[in-house]
Enzyme design. Sequence first.
Site, PDB file in Angstrom:
ATOM      1  N   TRP A 111      10.144  -6.962   7.864  1.00 57.00           N
ATOM      2  CA  TRP A 111      10.747  -5.617   7.799  1.00 57.00           C
ATOM      3  C   TRP A 111      10.076  -4.671   8.788  1.00 57.00           C
ATOM      4  CZ3 TRP A 111       8.772  -1.249   4.307  1.00 57.00           C
ATOM      5  CH2 TRP A 111       7.377  -1.323   4.157  1.00 57.00           C
ATOM      6  N   ASP A 112       8.918  -5.089   9.325  1.00 54.38           N
ATOM      7  CA  ASP A 112       8.205  -4.291  10.329  1.00 54.38           C
ATOM      8  C   ASP A 112       9.177  -3.850  11.430  1.00 54.38           C
ATOM      9  OD1 ASP A 112       6.574  -6.101   8.901  1.00 54.38           O
ATOM     10  OD2 ASP A 112       4.938  -5.913  10.334  1.00 54.38           O
ATOM     11  N   GLU A 127       2.014  -4.910  -1.373  1.00 51.72           N
ATOM     12  CA  GLU A 127       1.840  -6.332  -1.710  1.00 51.72           C
ATOM     13  C   GLU A 127       0.686  -6.585  -2.679  1.00 51.72           C
ATOM     14  OE1 GLU A 127       1.735  -8.172   2.197  1.00 51.72           O
ATOM     15  OE2 GLU A 127       3.927  -8.328   2.220  1.00 51.72           O
ATOM     16  N   LYS A 150      -2.016  -1.935  -1.525  1.00 54.50           N
ATOM     17  CA  LYS A 150      -2.402  -2.442  -0.213  1.00 54.50           C
ATOM     18  C   LYS A 150      -1.913  -1.468   0.867  1.00 54.50           C
ATOM     19  CE  LYS A 150      -1.773  -6.622   2.598  1.00 54.50           C
ATOM     20  NZ  LYS A 150      -0.913  -7.808   2.777  1.00 54.50           N
ATOM     21  N   GLN A 151      -0.745  -0.844   0.600  1.00 52.93           N
ATOM     22  CA  GLN A 151      -0.099  -0.039   1.637  1.00 52.93           C
ATOM     23  C   GLN A 151       0.853   0.959   1.001  1.00 52.93           C
ATOM     24  OE1 GLN A 151       1.654  -4.042   2.166  1.00 52.93           O
ATOM     25  NE2 GLN A 151       3.036  -2.930   3.543  1.00 52.93           N
TER      26      GLN A 151
HETATM   27  O1  IFM Z   1       5.391  -6.946   6.706  1.00 51.76           O
HETATM   28  C1  IFM Z   1       4.027  -6.822   6.576  1.00 51.76           C
HETATM   29  C2  IFM Z   1       3.707  -6.497   5.124  1.00 51.76           C
HETATM   30  O2  IFM Z   1       4.279  -5.274   4.746  1.00 51.76           O
HETATM   31  C3  IFM Z   1       2.225  -6.441   4.907  1.00 51.76           C
HETATM   32  N1  IFM Z   1       1.638  -7.709   5.295  1.00 51.76           N
HETATM   33  C4  IFM Z   1       1.882  -8.041   6.670  1.00 51.76           C
HETATM   34  C5  IFM Z   1       3.352  -8.094   7.005  1.00 51.76           C
HETATM   35  C6  IFM Z   1       3.550  -8.369   8.496  1.00 51.76           C
HETATM   36  O3  IFM Z   1       3.063  -7.314   9.259  1.00 51.76           O
END
Ligand code: IFM
Length: 572
Positions: free
Chosen positions: A150-151, A279, A391-392
Site C-alpha cells: 500500500w506504500d 502492524e 508500530k505506525q
Molecule cells: O507496507 C509497509 C507496512 O505498513 C509496514 N511494514 C513495512 C511495509 C513495507 O514498507
Amino acid sequence: RRSRFALLTAVSHQLELPPSAAFGLSEQQDGPWFSVQYDVSLRQGEKVSLSKFISVHTSRDTREEELRMRSAEELRLAVSRGFDGLAKEQRAYLDAFWHRADVEIAGDPALQQGLRFNAFGLLQSAGRDGRTSMAAKGLTGEGYEGHYFWDTEMYVLPFFTFTTPEIGRALLEFRYRTLEQARQRAQVMSQRGALYPWRTIGGEENSAYFPAGTAQAHINADIAYGIRQYVQATGDEDFLVGQGAEILFETSRFWVDLGHYNPARGGAFCIDGVTGPDEYTALVNNNAYTNLMAREHLRYACETAKLLRERYPMEYARLARKIGLTEEELREWQRAADKMYVPYDSELGIYAQDDTFLSKQKWDFAGTPPEKYPLLLHYHPLVIYRHQVLKQADLVMVLFLLSEQFSTEEKIRNYRYYEPLTTHDSSLSPCIHSIVAAEIGDLKAAYDYFSRTVRMDLDDVNGNAKDGLHTAAMAGSWMAVVNGFGGMRLVGGELSFHPVLPPPWSSCRFKVMYRGQLLEVFFDREQVVYTLREGEGLVIRHEGEPMSIHSGEAVRRTLAANHPSSGGHLVS
Ligand code: IFM
C-alpha cells in the site's frame, strides 16, 4: 527458469585514444564472468577515455528470440548519440522533472539535501509502463523481496500525482492490469469482488504471514483513495472511465460481502477480522481506519457510478454488462456506507483504534530499553498484540487522509492519545505524525518527525539502509512539506492550503500540478505567495478563503497570526 522471464544486458565500449597511443585488447570468460581488458600506453599528459553504453531489455517488451537484435540496434543508436548526446537528453528530462518537483527550503541545507535525494530516488525507482509499480525499497535493495505494498498508493502516488502525473497514472494502471488476480484472490478468501494482495510483484498475493499481510484488507480502500486523489487532481476521467471505475466497483463488492449488519451494534455495518495499518495490532473487529476508509471507498464508487451513468452512458452500460453490475448492488454500497460502524469512546472523546484496543493493557514503555526496539525483533507478535502499542500511524493517519471529517479539537485529542503509544518502528510513521502535528499546531513535533523522515536513508536512521531505501518515507518527506507545513488538502476536488513555517527555516517553496496547471507556493514567516506558473487560471482556498489566480499572476496573503498552527502553540 520457471517464469520464462528473460533479461538481456548488452554493453558497448567506445575508447578514445591519442592517435599515437599503443593499444591492446583481451577478452576473458571465466564461468559466468566475462571481462574485457584494454592496455594502453600513454605519455605523460595524454588522456584516454572509455565510454560504456549499456542496454537492458526483457522479454516483457520484446520476444525472447528478438532480444539480441533489439539490444544491438539500441546500442548502435546510443553509440551514435555519444555520451554527450545522451547526457543532454537526460538533463532535459531531469530539468523538466525538477521544474515541477523541486522543493526548496531556505535555512536548512541538510534537510534540503534529503528532500532532493528522496525526490531523485523516487523518480529512479518508479515503474512507468503500467506493468510495474514501486517496490517498498524501490530498485535499491533486496528488502521485502522487491514487493509492492500500500506504500505505493498512500505515500508514493501523491508525490507523482502532484508532480509527474503521467507516472501516477502508470502506477494506477498496474492495479488495473492485476485486477484479475485480485478477483481470484477474493475467491480464495471466499468473498465476492476483488481483494488486492497485501504484497505482490505480478498481482498475486505474496504475503506469508497473514495477520500482518492478507488481513490488511484496507489496501482495497487505499487504492480507491489513490484513484480518487489522482482523478480529482488531474481531471483524468479517461482513466476513471476506462480502468478506475472497474477497480472501484469490484473492490466495493468485496467490502459489502466481507462486512455484516450487526444486531449487537444496532444494525450498524461492521467489518470483522482485519488488520489496520498498525502492524502491532492484528486481526481485530472494526479497525477505525479500515471502516472510515471503506466508507469513503463505497461512497466514491457510488458517485463514480452516477457520474458514468450521466456523462458516459455507453461506457457505463458496457462496464455494467461486463461485470454484471446491478442497481441493487449500488444501493447496497450506499447503505453499507451510511450504516458504517466507527468505534468511538465517549469517555475519552476519541475514536477507538478497533473494538478492543482501548481495553488492552498499555505497553510498558518506561521499562523497555532502547535496544529492545524495534519491538518486532525482540518480542513475539502475540506479546505485542496483547498491548496498546503501535508500530505506525493508524487512527492518526486517517485524521490526515480524511481531514475534513474531523474537527481540530478531535484531531488534537486523538493525536494526543495515540502518539505516545506509537513506536514508529515502521518508517511509514514519522511523516504522518509530522503532518498531523503541523495541523494541530505542534510545530516542534512536526519538525522533529519531519527531520527523522527526510534523512532516513542518508543518515541510516533505522540502521537498515543496506536492505534498500525506504521509498514510502522518502515520499512521506515530500508530503510532510506539502501537506504538513504547506497545509495542502484536496477535498471534493478543491485544493486548499494553510501554510506554516517551522522556526529553523526562513522560507519554503514548492510546486504542484493541478489539472494540467502548475501552481507555485512560496511562504516565509509573514506571507504566502501563490503564483500560477503554467495554465490559464484556477481557484484555490487559502486558510479557507476562496481565491482565483490567473496565468502568471502572483497572489499574496499575510499569514494569519491567530491560527493554532501559525503561533506554534497548542489548542488543548
Ligand atoms: O507496507 C509497509 C507496512 O505498513 C509496514 N511494514 C513495512 C511495509 C513495507 O514498507
